[in-house]
Design a protein around this motif. Structure first.
Motif, PDB file in Angstrom:
ATOM      1  N   GLU A 172     -20.796 -12.167  29.567  1.00 49.24           N
ATOM      2  CA  GLU A 172     -20.031 -11.149  28.964  1.00 49.24           C
ATOM      3  C   GLU A 172     -19.812 -11.510  27.462  1.00 49.24           C
ATOM      4  O   GLU A 172     -19.946 -10.183  26.599  1.00 49.24           O
ATOM      5  N   MET A 173     -19.560 -12.627  27.082  1.00 48.53           N
ATOM      6  CA  MET A 173     -19.283 -12.966  25.549  1.00 48.53           C
ATOM      7  C   MET A 173     -20.731 -12.781  24.787  1.00 48.53           C
ATOM      8  O   MET A 173     -20.642 -11.992  23.997  1.00 48.53           O
ATOM      9  N   MET A 174     -21.864 -13.225  25.638  1.00 49.99           N
ATOM     10  CA  MET A 174     -23.123 -13.079  24.730  1.00 49.99           C
ATOM     11  C   MET A 174     -23.334 -11.532  24.644  1.00 49.99           C
ATOM     12  O   MET A 174     -24.112 -11.169  23.684  1.00 49.99           O
ATOM     13  N   GLN A 175     -23.170 -10.800  25.522  1.00 54.15           N
ATOM     14  CA  GLN A 175     -23.380  -9.236  25.400  1.00 54.15           C
ATOM     15  C   GLN A 175     -22.688  -8.527  24.583  1.00 54.15           C
ATOM     16  O   GLN A 175     -22.985  -7.674  23.948  1.00 54.15           O
ATOM     17  N   LYS A 176     -21.450  -9.161  24.474  1.00 54.81           N
ATOM     18  CA  LYS A 176     -20.580  -8.387  23.558  1.00 54.81           C
ATOM     19  C   LYS A 176     -20.575  -9.011  21.843  1.00 54.81           C
ATOM     20  O   LYS A 176     -20.087  -8.331  20.954  1.00 54.81           O
ATOM     21  N   LEU A 177     -21.248 -10.222  21.747  1.00 54.30           N
ATOM     22  CA  LEU A 177     -21.216 -10.879  20.445  1.00 54.30           C
ATOM     23  C   LEU A 177     -21.785  -9.929  19.432  1.00 54.30           C
ATOM     24  O   LEU A 177     -21.288  -9.860  18.277  1.00 54.30           O
ATOM     25  N   PRO A 178     -22.916  -9.225  19.432  1.00 56.39           N
ATOM     26  CA  PRO A 178     -23.593  -8.361  18.468  1.00 56.39           C
ATOM     27  C   PRO A 178     -22.524  -7.366  18.094  1.00 56.39           C
ATOM     28  O   PRO A 178     -22.596  -7.056  16.795  1.00 56.39           O
ATOM     29  N   VAL A 179     -21.737  -6.586  18.837  1.00 57.48           N
ATOM     30  CA  VAL A 179     -20.864  -5.589  18.586  1.00 57.48           C
ATOM     31  C   VAL A 179     -19.574  -6.435  17.869  1.00 57.48           C
ATOM     32  O   VAL A 179     -19.264  -5.887  16.732  1.00 57.48           O
ATOM     33  N   THR A 180     -19.333  -7.656  18.223  1.00 58.91           N
ATOM     34  CA  THR A 180     -18.024  -8.454  17.637  1.00 58.91           C
ATOM     35  C   THR A 180     -18.585  -8.907  16.189  1.00 58.91           C
ATOM     36  O   THR A 180     -17.806  -8.652  15.156  1.00 58.91           O
ATOM     37  N   ASP A 181     -19.937  -9.445  15.900  1.00 56.70           N
ATOM     38  CA  ASP A 181     -20.400  -9.762  14.601  1.00 56.70           C
ATOM     39  C   ASP A 181     -20.419  -8.366  13.708  1.00 56.70           C
ATOM     40  O   ASP A 181     -20.131  -8.453  12.711  1.00 56.70           O
ATOM     41  N   GLN A 203     -14.822 -17.099  16.641  1.00 60.57           N
ATOM     42  CA  GLN A 203     -14.956 -18.445  17.540  1.00 60.57           C
ATOM     43  C   GLN A 203     -14.718 -18.297  18.786  1.00 60.57           C
ATOM     44  O   GLN A 203     -15.378 -18.705  19.754  1.00 60.57           O
ATOM     45  N   THR A 204     -13.831 -17.281  19.413  1.00 62.98           N
ATOM     46  CA  THR A 204     -13.829 -16.950  20.683  1.00 62.98           C
ATOM     47  C   THR A 204     -14.975 -16.133  21.285  1.00 62.98           C
ATOM     48  O   THR A 204     -15.251 -16.515  22.363  1.00 62.98           O
ATOM     49  N   ALA A 205     -15.456 -15.435  20.599  1.00 61.99           N
ATOM     50  CA  ALA A 205     -16.763 -14.585  21.065  1.00 61.99           C
ATOM     51  C   ALA A 205     -17.856 -15.634  21.028  1.00 61.99           C
ATOM     52  O   ALA A 205     -18.776 -15.431  21.862  1.00 61.99           O
ATOM     53  N   ARG A 206     -17.813 -16.670  20.476  1.00 62.37           N
ATOM     54  CA  ARG A 206     -19.190 -17.565  20.544  1.00 62.37           C
ATOM     55  C   ARG A 206     -18.511 -18.738  21.576  1.00 62.37           C
ATOM     56  O   ARG A 206     -19.189 -19.815  21.879  1.00 62.37           O
ATOM     57  N   GLY A 207     -17.431 -18.697  22.179  1.00 59.92           N
ATOM     58  CA  GLY A 207     -17.203 -19.755  23.340  1.00 59.92           C
ATOM     59  C   GLY A 207     -16.425 -20.903  22.867  1.00 59.92           C
ATOM     60  O   GLY A 207     -16.323 -21.998  23.522  1.00 59.92           O
TER      61      GLY A 207
END
Length: 229
Positions: A79-88, A65-69
């Motif tokens: 920055e969150m959107m760029q990192k989202l695939p890695v987090t997922d 949820q943090t990664a998706r704002g």
């Protein structure tokens, strides 16, 4: 806002405090029915026997949820959107390990909230092959009352849309022409009944929730899903 956006959200109700002058209002029938059936699932399965795994899954949900704002973060949206695939990908790997070692996190194992947290991670995984592989087992668990069917509905619809098929529960929307348009469903006339069986609110209520969450109006437009490569 990107030109195309698939909206998948599991929404939480917000309870507003009552003032001395405010009288409590009766809950709508659909909400009372959903809550009653949810409590039945909890009473049947208990609150979970693996507290360590419950904590792990809730932490994974927080990360998602943090990664998706949807939770406070010092990172910018870019920055969150760029990192989202890695987090997922990291969360998917962690969930796969859990499933391999302990099976799917059922309500009896970790409680309903942590079980739904596991489904949230599966909903957001980019590994569609694994998603499809898990569906028969998860649908059986839902049919036998061992997991919450409402969280599974998002995975079912997401997979159907990915295959270019009609969705079943109306959970998937696309950002187009300044609004949120619903992907076509299998049974438009019976959609609310289908959603009720899955412990989901009526589609008009869901559209209102999406509009409030994303500040984008949900339109009456219906869009056709196309198979994803």
């Amino acid at each position: 806002m990107p030109r195309h956006l698939t909206v998948v959200a599991i929404l939480a109700a917000i309870a507003l405090p009552l003032t001395a002058q405010t009288k409590p209002t009766a809950e709508p029938a659909w909400k009372t029915a959903i809550e009653a059936r949810r409590q039945q699932l909890i009473q049947k399965n208990g609150y979970g026997t693996d507290s360590a795994l419950r904590t792990q899954l809730m932490q994974m949900r927080s990360t998602d949820q943090t990664a998706r704002g949807f939770a406070p973060s010092s990172a910018t949206r870019k920055e969150m959107m760029q990192k989202l695939p890695v987090t997922d990908a990291e969360l998917t790997g962690e969930l796969k390990q859990i499933v391999q070692q302990k099976g799917w996190p059922t309500i009896a194992l970790v409680g309903i909230d942590a079980s739904n947290a596991a489904m949230l991670i599966l909903t957001h995984t980019a590994d569609h092959a694994w998603q499809r592989q898990m569906l028969p087992q998860l649908e059986q668990l839902a049919d036998t009352g061992k997991i919450d069917p409402s969280s599974l509905a998002f995975v079912v619809d997401k997979e159907l849309v990915a295959q270019g098929k009609l969705q079943r529960y109306g959970t998937q929307f696309k950002y187009i022409n300044g609004g949120l348009a619903m992907y076509g469903v299998e049974d438009p006339g019976g959609l609310d009944a289908q959603r009720a069986r899955a412990l989901l609110p009526p589609i008009d209520v869901y559209k209102q929730q999406l509009t409030a969450m994303y500040h984008i109006p949900a339109s009456k437009q219906i869009v056709t899903a196309t198979p994803q490569n």
